[in-house]
Design a protein around this motif. Structure first.
Motif, mmCIF file in Angstrom:
data_model
loop_
_atom_site.group_PDB
_atom_site.id
_atom_site.type_symbol
_atom_site.label_atom_id
_atom_site.label_comp_id
_atom_site.label_asym_id
_atom_site.label_seq_id
_atom_site.Cartn_x
_atom_site.Cartn_y
_atom_site.Cartn_z
ATOM 1 N N SER A 30 0.715 -1.145 0.290
ATOM 2 C CA SER A 30 0.114 0.058 0.102
ATOM 3 C C SER A 30 0.948 1.275 0.254
ATOM 4 O O SER A 30 0.428 2.214 -0.433
ATOM 5 N N GLY A 31 2.412 1.029 0.463
ATOM 6 C CA GLY A 31 3.104 2.359 0.287
ATOM 7 C C GLY A 31 3.252 2.555 -0.975
ATOM 8 O O GLY A 31 3.438 3.816 -1.061
ATOM 9 N N HIS A 61 0.456 4.855 -2.289
ATOM 10 C CA HIS A 61 0.404 6.359 -1.745
ATOM 11 C C HIS A 61 1.617 6.971 -2.183
ATOM 12 O O HIS A 61 1.435 8.359 -2.611
ATOM 13 N N THR A 62 2.912 6.422 -2.585
ATOM 14 C CA THR A 62 3.931 7.126 -3.023
ATOM 15 C C THR A 62 3.457 7.620 -4.413
ATOM 16 O O THR A 62 3.790 8.617 -5.002
ATOM 17 N N GLN A 65 0.466 8.120 -5.609
ATOM 18 C CA GLN A 65 -0.674 9.086 -5.767
ATOM 19 C C GLN A 65 0.209 10.500 -5.200
ATOM 20 O O GLN A 65 -0.018 11.721 -6.074
ATOM 21 N N ALA A 66 0.976 10.638 -4.203
ATOM 22 C CA ALA A 66 1.600 11.834 -4.174
ATOM 23 C C ALA A 66 2.648 12.283 -5.221
ATOM 24 O O ALA A 66 3.027 13.649 -5.414
ATOM 25 N N TYR A 101 0.080 13.530 -8.348
ATOM 26 C CA TYR A 101 -0.827 14.307 -8.040
ATOM 27 C C TYR A 101 -0.558 15.964 -8.312
ATOM 28 O O TYR A 101 -1.192 16.391 -9.169
ATOM 29 N N LEU A 148 -1.976 15.923 -0.222
ATOM 30 C CA LEU A 148 -2.537 15.640 1.148
ATOM 31 C C LEU A 148 -3.775 16.623 1.477
ATOM 32 O O LEU A 148 -4.474 16.379 2.200
ATOM 33 N N GLN A 173 -6.748 15.575 -0.092
ATOM 34 C CA GLN A 173 -7.414 14.274 0.803
ATOM 35 C C GLN A 173 -8.127 15.077 1.849
ATOM 36 O O GLN A 173 -9.163 14.125 2.390
ATOM 37 N N ASP A 189 -10.299 5.242 0.410
ATOM 38 C CA ASP A 189 -9.455 5.293 -0.882
ATOM 39 C C ASP A 189 -9.688 3.988 -1.680
ATOM 40 O O ASP A 189 -9.469 2.762 -1.357
ATOM 41 N N SER A 247 -8.277 2.963 -4.403
ATOM 42 C CA SER A 247 -7.019 2.469 -5.132
ATOM 43 C C SER A 247 -6.782 1.180 -4.354
ATOM 44 O O SER A 247 -7.111 0.813 -3.381
ATOM 45 N N LEU A 255 -5.179 3.394 -9.631
ATOM 46 C CA LEU A 255 -4.962 4.357 -8.819
ATOM 47 C C LEU A 255 -5.827 5.490 -8.836
ATOM 48 O O LEU A 255 -6.038 5.918 -9.799
#
Length: 194
Positions: free
Chosen positions: A30-31, A34-35, A37-38, A41, A66, A69, A80, A82, A186
């Motif tokens: 899951s990391g 998130h990586t 997405q960030a 984005y 963030l 979100q 989420d 994703s 995602l």
């Protein structure tokens, strides 16, 4: 790739492939979601804000993931959507779109994490574009292992004779004929419910 390059490709084709972006094989956490997405984005928020302007919609997407979100959570959206995907032989994903939440981000990513022709057969990523007063346009997105496809969650603006008009994009994955197809989807917004 700059936001202007992204916008040009999306205007022309309705999607964009980033070849081999995930080829290093770091899948399954899951990391990673998130990586990604960030990382993606900020540039995509610029594209999304250009689309808002083309549709004459008020407001702007914030510059940082963030922040967006936090806006979703304030609107009661906490889930989420994703996720990693696994399709076995005879599995498929029907035509659908995601982007109907109150705060929905208009772009999404889909990645292929296994090798077509080796790990599985079939399982092509399909997009359809529905334009006003025209036949729907189907598109097969040719992905290889590690490729990421970028495309609209629901609508994108297209230039017409009287300004911009919306076309609706839906996505599907065709039936997997053999083997196992691994991927990820995602999204950048949080959804109201799972």
């Amino acid at each position: 790739m700059t936001p202007a390059d992204l916008l040009e490709h999306l205007d022309e084709d309705g999607f964009l492939i980033l070849p081999g972006y995930l080829e290093n094989g770091r899948f399954g956490s899951s990391g990673l979601l998130h990586t990604l997405q960030a990382t993606f984005y900020p540039a995509l928020a610029e594209v999304a804000n250009q689309w808002r302007a083309r549709f004459d919609q008020p407001g702007r997407y914030p510059e940082q993931f963030l922040q967006f979100q936090a806006q979703c959570r304030a609107a009661g959206q906490h889930h989420d959507p994703s996720h990693f995907t696994r399709l076995d032989a005879q599995d498929y994903r029907p035509l659908r779109h995601r982007g109907t939440d109150t705060l929905a981000f208009p772009l999404q990513l889909s990645a292929l994490l296994s090798s077509p022709g080796e790990d599985f057969s079939g399982g092509e990523l399909l997009l359809t574009e529905q334009r006003p007063r025209m036949q729907s346009r189907p598109v097969v997105v040719p992905l290889r292992r590690g490729d990421i496809a970028l495309f609209p969650c629901q609508r994108r603006p297209v230039a017409g004779g009287n300004g911009y008009y919306p076309i609706t994009t839906r996505q599907a994955v065709s039936r997997v004929r053999s083997g196992q197809r691994l991927g990820l989807e995602l999204y950048f917004h949080l959804a109201a419910a799972p």
